[in-house]
Design a protein around this motif. Structure first.
Motif, PDB file in Angstrom:
ATOM      1  N   HIS A 293      24.122  35.371  64.759  1.00  0.00           N
ATOM      2  CA  HIS A 293      24.256  34.295  63.775  1.00  0.00           C
ATOM      3  C   HIS A 293      24.691  34.898  62.446  1.00  0.00           C
ATOM      4  N   ILE A 294      25.471  34.142  61.710  1.00  0.00           N
ATOM      5  CA  ILE A 294      25.769  34.485  60.320  1.00  0.00           C
ATOM      6  C   ILE A 294      25.023  33.476  59.466  1.00  0.00           C
ATOM      7  N   ALA A 295      23.953  33.944  58.859  1.00  0.00           N
ATOM      8  CA  ALA A 295      23.065  33.056  58.109  1.00  0.00           C
ATOM      9  C   ALA A 295      23.589  32.885  56.687  1.00  0.00           C
ATOM     10  N   ALA A 296      24.172  31.731  56.425  1.00  0.00           N
ATOM     11  CA  ALA A 296      24.628  31.402  55.074  1.00  0.00           C
ATOM     12  C   ALA A 296      23.453  30.801  54.302  1.00  0.00           C
ATOM     13  N   VAL A 297      23.005  31.489  53.300  1.00  0.00           N
ATOM     14  CA  VAL A 297      21.790  31.091  52.581  1.00  0.00           C
ATOM     15  C   VAL A 297      22.113  30.045  51.514  1.00  0.00           C
ATOM     16  N   LYS A 298      21.288  29.024  51.489  1.00  0.00           N
ATOM     17  CA  LYS A 298      21.366  27.999  50.451  1.00  0.00           C
ATOM     18  C   LYS A 298      20.038  28.019  49.698  1.00  0.00           C
ATOM     19  N   TRP A 299      20.110  28.219  48.396  1.00  0.00           N
ATOM     20  CA  TRP A 299      18.884  28.336  47.596  1.00  0.00           C
ATOM     21  C   TRP A 299      18.255  26.965  47.332  1.00  0.00           C
ATOM     22  N   PHE A 300      16.920  26.933  47.312  1.00  0.00           N
ATOM     23  CA  PHE A 300      16.203  25.740  46.885  1.00  0.00           C
ATOM     24  C   PHE A 300      14.848  26.160  46.329  1.00  0.00           C
ATOM     25  N   VAL A 301      14.222  25.276  45.619  1.00  0.00           N
ATOM     26  CA  VAL A 301      12.883  25.538  45.076  1.00  0.00           C
ATOM     27  C   VAL A 301      11.877  24.915  46.036  1.00  0.00           C
ATOM     28  N   ASP A 302      11.073  25.748  46.653  1.00  0.00           N
ATOM     29  CA  ASP A 302      10.109  25.288  47.645  1.00  0.00           C
ATOM     30  C   ASP A 302       8.900  24.677  46.935  1.00  0.00           C
ATOM     31  N   PRO A 303       8.652  23.370  47.111  1.00  0.00           N
ATOM     32  CA  PRO A 303       7.501  22.743  46.448  1.00  0.00           C
ATOM     33  C   PRO A 303       6.169  23.177  47.042  1.00  0.00           C
ATOM     34  N   ASN A 304       6.211  23.810  48.217  1.00  0.00           N
ATOM     35  CA  ASN A 304       4.972  24.229  48.889  1.00  0.00           C
ATOM     36  C   ASN A 304       4.664  25.709  48.696  1.00  0.00           C
ATOM     37  N   ARG A 305       5.291  26.320  47.711  1.00  0.00           N
ATOM     38  CA  ARG A 305       5.005  27.735  47.455  1.00  0.00           C
ATOM     39  C   ARG A 305       3.513  27.976  47.260  1.00  0.00           C
ATOM     40  N   VAL A 306       3.069  29.086  47.804  1.00  0.00           N
ATOM     41  CA  VAL A 306       1.713  29.557  47.545  1.00  0.00           C
ATOM     42  C   VAL A 306       1.826  30.819  46.699  1.00  0.00           C
ATOM     43  N   TYR A 307       1.137  30.836  45.573  1.00  0.00           N
ATOM     44  CA  TYR A 307       1.183  31.975  44.665  1.00  0.00           C
ATOM     45  C   TYR A 307      -0.114  32.768  44.788  1.00  0.00           C
ATOM     46  N   SER A 308       0.026  34.074  44.996  1.00  0.00           N
ATOM     47  CA  SER A 308      -1.143  34.955  44.978  1.00  0.00           C
ATOM     48  C   SER A 308      -1.153  35.668  43.633  1.00  0.00           C
ATOM     49  N   VAL A 309      -2.039  35.220  42.756  1.00  0.00           N
ATOM     50  CA  VAL A 309      -2.133  35.820  41.424  1.00  0.00           C
ATOM     51  C   VAL A 309      -3.083  37.001  41.523  1.00  0.00           C
ATOM     52  N   VAL A 310      -2.549  38.187  41.228  1.00  0.00           N
ATOM     53  CA  VAL A 310      -3.280  39.427  41.493  1.00  0.00           C
ATOM     54  C   VAL A 310      -3.510  40.191  40.201  1.00  0.00           C
TER      55      VAL A 310
END
Length: 719
Positions: free
Chosen positions: A540-557
């Protein structure tokens, strides 16, 4: 382990090289070389030491008084002996320009000041200006420099000795002394050499082959050193006239001709095209010719050349070019076979824009989150498989053994005749690997037996076999054997251009070539992808399309440590707050035994003492729970590179690979809250009334940083 250099090591290296040339390369020497060696062998040890030292210098002129070494009791006597033997010479009036160029700026100023009435100059002028003034003056009276000539000797290593070095190394390096640098690094234990190598061999069969390679290498260095564009013309004539004997010389001459064409095409098109015409079976030269002739309107010539290439292509890469060019320019089709292949294999993946700097990692995580097994492979996967399958044929039973202990890249691959030279052995080897388990057993056996032996194809590491095992056990054995056969026949074409990732899904393997917006596939990538597809692999040739994931999980360290990242400091405490959809969803903290003393000033700052961490787990004991919590999240910290760097280093020490997307709240705070006097966590906490109850304890700092992250996100939402 680092070794001490032996006494008189320059002399030892000098003699080692002379012995090699005298015993193994006598058929590659002219009478003048043999006379030179005879002179050297008649010298006393002190004079040989001095000659070795002179030849270790880079400048053409060497100041005699600088040749003082501990192993040479009487340097003046040694220099006199070398002059008497006709090996070293003083410069004369013909060398006035080289001498003036060699002088330091203070010496030039002193020299020019001796002629106050004849020469006008400024002492503050650049050295180049002073050299020009001096050369212009002394051109008509070079005898005036006679007192200086006697203070120097000419470094004549390029007359004979440079050729000897070339016979040993097979190449010349700009400004470097090949054999001495290599031998010194070997003696210090700092360079990789082939274990068990007992005898050095000549790398050339005939005098013509050796000399054409040597002269073309000198042309290569001349090309690299050119500063005046007019110098490309005589070099082009020189390269055109130089006959190339042997495959390596032909390849080098072709490369030089193409490089010279690029320099001269805008100045002398007729000469430039003659350079391309002189190339022998070179795909790059043929492609350039076709493009230029088409641009000039010579379409019939181009059409005939394209048809000839398609009927009998030099390489797959050139075939794909010809096919594509013919389709687009003559058949008026927008898509050639290769373009169609590219379109048919392309898939679009939406990847969180936080991976903009790590696009392959973003696609890796995309598939990993779906439960698939993913390996970052690119060229290493196939190069290591090829090397381990054919180890005996490449390194042990090869008809082209390594010439010396420094040769770690197989000569048979450099000559690109592996299959031609060892067809029977290669086919027999592959016939033993007709099941995945048999192939895997061979790879594992060779990896165990030859681990860490230098090979020039891939680097050894502890996890080398993991992707190979996954590839072998999840691929059609026929596809593997067919592609290995193709690699043995056309290694130079198929050694690179492989897809970035290998993905295992329900026992099936497929490959992903990852392309971010704006990225383009190189032709060698298309060639390799097409070859993989033709033998039965899914690509496969994966053509990446950027988006902002609303379900991001942030690990604040946040971490506390025994000191800065350098100096062997370790982590003493980790605090982690997980945030999703603007809410804290988890928290975790632990003290860690750093296995070293915690300095008093650190204890005063953090409150963490040796006694507090005495019974705490070491990092290796908490690394897996930590990685489990971090997996699939965004690593966030205040001054993120500090915390990320420490955890990465600790993970590597514990035998775990660590890589994940990261975000810095210092950087984001500067964007969101412009104009503040300070962006330290303490000052931001005071400014925004964050919950920082115990500054410089990990969980407390992580909690305040998490609150800061939420404020940053709110400010971005309000924009």
């Amino acid at each position: 382990m680092k070794q001490e250099l032996p006494a008189k090591y320059y002399l030892a290296h000098f003699r080692e090289l002379i012995e090699f040339v005298s015993s193994k390369c006598i058929h590659l020497l002219e009478p003048k070389h043999e006379v030179f060696i005879a002179k050297i062998n008649q010298l006393d040890e002190q004079s040989q030491c001095m000659l070795a030292r002179v030849y270790s210098r880079k400048p053409y002129l060497v100041q005699a008084q600088s040749l003082n070494y501990e192993e040479i009791a009487s340097p003046h006597q040694a220099i006199y002996t070398l002059k008497t033997a006709g090996i070293l010479f003083e410069p004369n009036e013909l060398h006035y320009a080289q001498l003036l160029t060699h002088l330091t700026k203070p010496s030039l100023v002193e020299l020019l000041s001796s002629y106050p009435e004849q020469i006008s100059f400024k002492k503050s002028a650049a050295k180049g200006v002073l050299v020009d003034i001096a050369c212009a003056f002394f051109k008509d009276c070079p005898q005036e420099l006679a007192p200086l000539y006697s203070q120097y000797v000419i470094n004549s290593r390029s007359d004979f000795y440079e050729y000897f070095e070339f016979l040993f190394a097979g190449k010349l390096s700009r400004g470097d002394v090949n054999h001495q640098n290599r031998f010194v690094m070997r003696d210090l234990g700092l360079t990789t050499t082939r274990e068990g190598h007992s005898e050095s061999l000549s790398r050339f069969e005939t005098l013509n082959e050796a000399q054409s390679n040597y002269l073309l290498n000198r042309c290569r260095l001349t090309f690299k050193n050119i500063t005046d564009e007019n110098d490309y013309f005589p070099l082009a004539s020189q390269v055109l006239l130089q006959v190339a004997h042997g495959a390596i010389a032909v390849a080098l001459k072709n490369k030089l001709l193409v490089r010279l064409y690029r320099q001269l095409k805008g100045v002398d098109s007729e000469l430039a095209f003659s350079l391309l015409e002189a190339c022998m079976d070179d795909s790059e030269a043929q492609e350039i010719q076709i493009r230029e002739q088409y641009r000039l309107g010579n379409k019939e010539w181009v059409k005939a050349r394209l048809d000839a290439i398609i009927e009998n292509p030099l390489t797959d890469d050139l075939l794909y070019f010809a096919d594509d060019f013919l389709m687009r320019k003559f058949n008026k089709k927008t898509r050639s076979r290769l373009s169609a292949m590219l379109a048919d294999t392309q898939c679009v993946l939406e990847i969180d824009e936080l991976y903009r700097g790590e696009v392959e990692q973003g696609v890796n995580d995309y598939y990993t989150h779906q439960g698939m097994q993913v390996f970052n492979t690119e060229n290493t996967l196939w190069q290591s498989l090829f090397g381990l399958v054919f180890w005996h044929e490449l390194f042990i039973e090869s008809p082209y053994p390594p010439c010396n202990e420094f040769d770690i890249y197989p000569q048979v691959l450099r000559l690109d005749n592996f299959y031609e030279a060892q067809k029977t052995q290669i086919n027999d080897r592959l016939a033993q690997c007709q099941t995945p388990q048999a192939l895997l057993n061979l790879v594992c056996k060779n990896a165990a037996q030859y681990f860490e032996q230098p090979n020039g194809l891939f680097r050894w590491h502890n996890e080398l076999l993991q992707p190979l095992e996954a590839l072998i056990l999840n691929s059609p054995i026929k596809a593997l054997i067919t592609h290995l056969t193709k690699m043995s026949k056309h290694y130079s074409q198929l050694k690179d251009g492989y897809p970035d990732l290998m993905v295992i899904n329900n026992g099936q393997v497929h490959f992903e070539e990852v392309k971010a917006p704006g990225d383009k596939l190189r032709r060698n990538q298309l060639t390799t992808i097409d070859n993989l597809k033709n033998v039965g692999f899914e690509v496969h040739i994966a053509a990446v399309k950027w988006f902002v994931d609303p379900n991001r999980v942030y690990s604040v360290v946040d971490i506390e440590t025994t000191g800065g990242l350098k100096g062997g400091n370790r982590i003493t405490e980790i605090g982690l707050i997980k945030v999703q959809h603007g809410k804290v969803i988890d928290s975790w903290t632990t003290l860690i035994n750093p296995q070293r003393h915690i300095p008093g000033f650190i204890t005063s700052l953090t409150g963490i003492s040796d006694s507090m961490v005495y019974n705490a787990p070491v990092f290796a004991e908490i690394v897996q729970p930590l990685l489990d919590k971090l997996t699939g999240t965004i690593f966030v910290a205040h001054n993120v590179n500090f915390d990320y760097g420490f955890i990465k280093k600790e993970c590597e020490m514990a035998g775990h690979f660590f890589k994940m997307p990261k975000m810095c709240t210092v950087v984001e705070s500067r964007k969101a809250f412009k104009g503040l006097k300070s962006y330290s966590l303490g000052n931001l906490s005071s400014h925004f009334n964050l919950n920082l109850t115990s500054h410089h304890r990990a969980l407390a700092d992580a909690t305040a940083t998490a609150e800061l992250l939420l404020l940053i996100q709110q400010s971005q939402t309000n924009e």
